[in-house]
Design a protein around this motif. Structure first.
Motif, mmCIF file in Angstrom:
data_model
loop_
_atom_site.group_PDB
_atom_site.id
_atom_site.type_symbol
_atom_site.label_atom_id
_atom_site.label_comp_id
_atom_site.label_asym_id
_atom_site.label_seq_id
_atom_site.Cartn_x
_atom_site.Cartn_y
_atom_site.Cartn_z
ATOM 1 N N UNK A 161 43.031 7.486 -24.124
ATOM 2 C CA UNK A 161 41.735 7.101 -23.444
ATOM 3 C C UNK A 161 42.507 7.386 -22.036
ATOM 4 N N UNK A 162 41.283 8.378 -21.241
ATOM 5 C CA UNK A 162 42.067 8.532 -19.691
ATOM 6 C C UNK A 162 40.704 8.271 -19.512
ATOM 7 N N UNK A 163 39.268 8.793 -19.827
ATOM 8 C CA UNK A 163 38.100 8.512 -19.121
ATOM 9 C C UNK A 163 36.157 9.304 -19.714
ATOM 10 N N UNK A 164 35.586 9.110 -19.301
ATOM 11 C CA UNK A 164 34.785 9.608 -20.108
ATOM 12 C C UNK A 164 34.072 10.841 -20.032
ATOM 13 N N UNK A 165 34.336 12.246 -21.073
ATOM 14 C CA UNK A 165 34.246 13.108 -20.732
ATOM 15 C C UNK A 165 33.342 13.768 -21.041
ATOM 16 N N UNK A 166 32.909 13.565 -21.787
ATOM 17 C CA UNK A 166 31.030 14.000 -22.328
ATOM 18 C C UNK A 166 30.505 12.428 -22.823
ATOM 19 N N UNK A 167 29.351 12.520 -23.267
ATOM 20 C CA UNK A 167 28.174 12.111 -22.801
ATOM 21 C C UNK A 167 26.885 12.601 -23.928
ATOM 22 N N UNK A 168 26.591 12.430 -24.669
ATOM 23 C CA UNK A 168 25.445 13.102 -25.109
ATOM 24 C C UNK A 168 24.379 12.264 -26.084
ATOM 25 N N UNK A 169 23.403 12.633 -25.477
ATOM 26 C CA UNK A 169 22.046 12.046 -24.713
ATOM 27 C C UNK A 169 21.275 12.178 -26.560
ATOM 28 N N UNK A 170 20.404 11.574 -26.393
ATOM 29 C CA UNK A 170 18.355 11.844 -27.763
ATOM 30 C C UNK A 170 18.199 12.003 -26.821
ATOM 31 N N UNK A 176 12.433 19.044 -21.127
ATOM 32 C CA UNK A 176 11.989 18.149 -20.092
ATOM 33 C C UNK A 176 13.445 17.104 -19.712
ATOM 34 N N UNK A 177 13.973 16.848 -20.569
ATOM 35 C CA UNK A 177 14.786 15.967 -20.192
ATOM 36 C C UNK A 177 16.084 16.971 -19.053
ATOM 37 N N UNK A 203 18.634 17.211 -29.899
ATOM 38 C CA UNK A 203 17.056 16.867 -29.679
ATOM 39 C C UNK A 203 16.936 16.515 -31.375
ATOM 40 N N UNK A 204 15.784 15.519 -31.427
ATOM 41 C CA UNK A 204 16.146 15.021 -33.095
ATOM 42 C C UNK A 204 15.171 15.891 -33.967
ATOM 43 N N UNK A 205 15.948 16.964 -34.222
ATOM 44 C CA UNK A 205 16.203 17.422 -35.591
ATOM 45 C C UNK A 205 17.553 17.345 -36.062
ATOM 46 N N UNK A 206 18.437 16.746 -34.885
ATOM 47 C CA UNK A 206 20.208 16.344 -35.426
ATOM 48 C C UNK A 206 19.795 15.052 -35.896
ATOM 49 N N UNK A 207 20.578 14.227 -37.404
ATOM 50 C CA UNK A 207 19.552 13.713 -38.125
ATOM 51 C C UNK A 207 20.303 12.000 -37.031
ATOM 52 N N UNK A 212 18.416 7.009 -33.900
ATOM 53 C CA UNK A 212 18.594 6.724 -32.550
ATOM 54 C C UNK A 212 17.379 6.861 -32.170
ATOM 55 N N UNK A 213 16.163 7.576 -32.045
ATOM 56 C CA UNK A 213 14.589 7.381 -31.343
ATOM 57 C C UNK A 213 14.380 7.009 -32.090
ATOM 58 N N UNK A 214 14.110 6.370 -33.271
ATOM 59 C CA UNK A 214 13.352 5.845 -34.041
ATOM 60 C C UNK A 214 14.107 4.755 -33.636
ATOM 61 N N UNK A 215 15.246 4.022 -33.883
ATOM 62 C CA UNK A 215 15.545 2.968 -33.603
ATOM 63 C C UNK A 215 15.416 2.318 -32.145
#
Length: 251
Positions: A161-170, A176-177, A203-207, A212-215
């Motif tokens: 591993x050499x770096x953070x190349x992608x961050x997914x945000x719920x 709006x985000x 988006x929340x359509x992803x399980x 993550x959003x609910x918790x």
């Protein structure tokens, strides 16, 4: 201005156990020390691109006091990937700019940490008032960043591993985000990038995003790491403390 993704925050209950787990995943882990408020301590997984994973634990998990970033509330939801941070080269100016855009900002506040060798490092941080953690908190170093984030051999990992190349945000509101992140970064909405790191909105359509959003509310969900090794492998979530971490190969 905001220059890059500084780090990702991984909340754990047992710092020593998490350190061993991340070493078993092929990461080199550096002990960080105790924060100036006496409430938390950390260990770091630094990368060649200058970003890092911060493994952080409350010194006393049962102490009701919270730190300035409000992380204690995440203990009840299991911790894991709870927050992210952007680096600023002029935090006071960035704070004024964000307030002019209509965002409410707490800080800048002074912070610091004592390293295991006793050296004290200092920084300023600011937090954007928001629902969840879609937007990062901000940091500006007052002491040399190399004191806070080790480089050299500490940033060389057996798994490549050499770096953070992608961050997914719920987020329940990807449009709006996207607008808020674009305003924060000061760039056009697409593609959204914080330095070398691409920001992807789930988006929340992803399980997975819905869970993550609910918790724990909206916020960082999963990580893609640039790597010298062949890409595509997702690391064992039992050892990553529930985080989806995928080695992507060189970006």
């Amino acid at each position: 201005m905001l220059t890059r993704l500084d780090h990702l925050v991984v909340l754990v209950r047992d710092l020593e156990g998490a350190t061993r787990d991340y070493e078993d995943l092929g990461f080199a882990v550096t002990q960080g020390g105790e924060h100036a408020d006496g409430l938390t301590r950390n260990a770091l997984v630094p990368f060649e691109d200058g970003s890092y994973l911060e493994l952080v634990a409350f010194v006393d998990p049962d102490d009701p006091r919270d730190n300035v970033w409000g992380w204690r509330s995440f203990i009840s939801s299991g911790g894991g990937l709870i927050d992210h941070c952007a680096a600023s080269d002029d935090l006071r100016a960035d704070t004024r700019r964000l307030e002019d855009l209509g965002l409410e900002v707490n800080g800048p506040d002074d912070g610091g940490r004592r390293l295991p060798d006793g050296v004290e490092i200092r920084w300023r941080s600011a937090r954007i008032r928001q629902d969840g953690r879609v937007l990062p908190f901000l940091i500006e170093d007052l002491t040399p960043r190399s004191s806070r984030v080790p480089g050299g051999s500490a940033a060389v990992h057996p798994n490549g591993a050499t770096g953070v190349s992608r961050l997914e945000i719920a987020t329940p509101d990807p449009e709006g985000a996207a607008r808020s992140l674009a305003a924060l970064i000061g760039t056009p909405r697409k593609p959204l990038r914080l330095g070398a790191c691409a920001l992807l909105l789930a988006a929340p359509e992803s399980d997975v995003a819905r869970r993550r959003i609910d918790a724990a509310g909206p916020g960082p969900l999963a990580v893609g790491l640039a790597s010298d090794a062949p890409g595509g492998e997702e690391l064992d979530r039992r050892l990553s403390h529930g985080i989806g971490i995928r080695l992507l190969g060189r970006s």
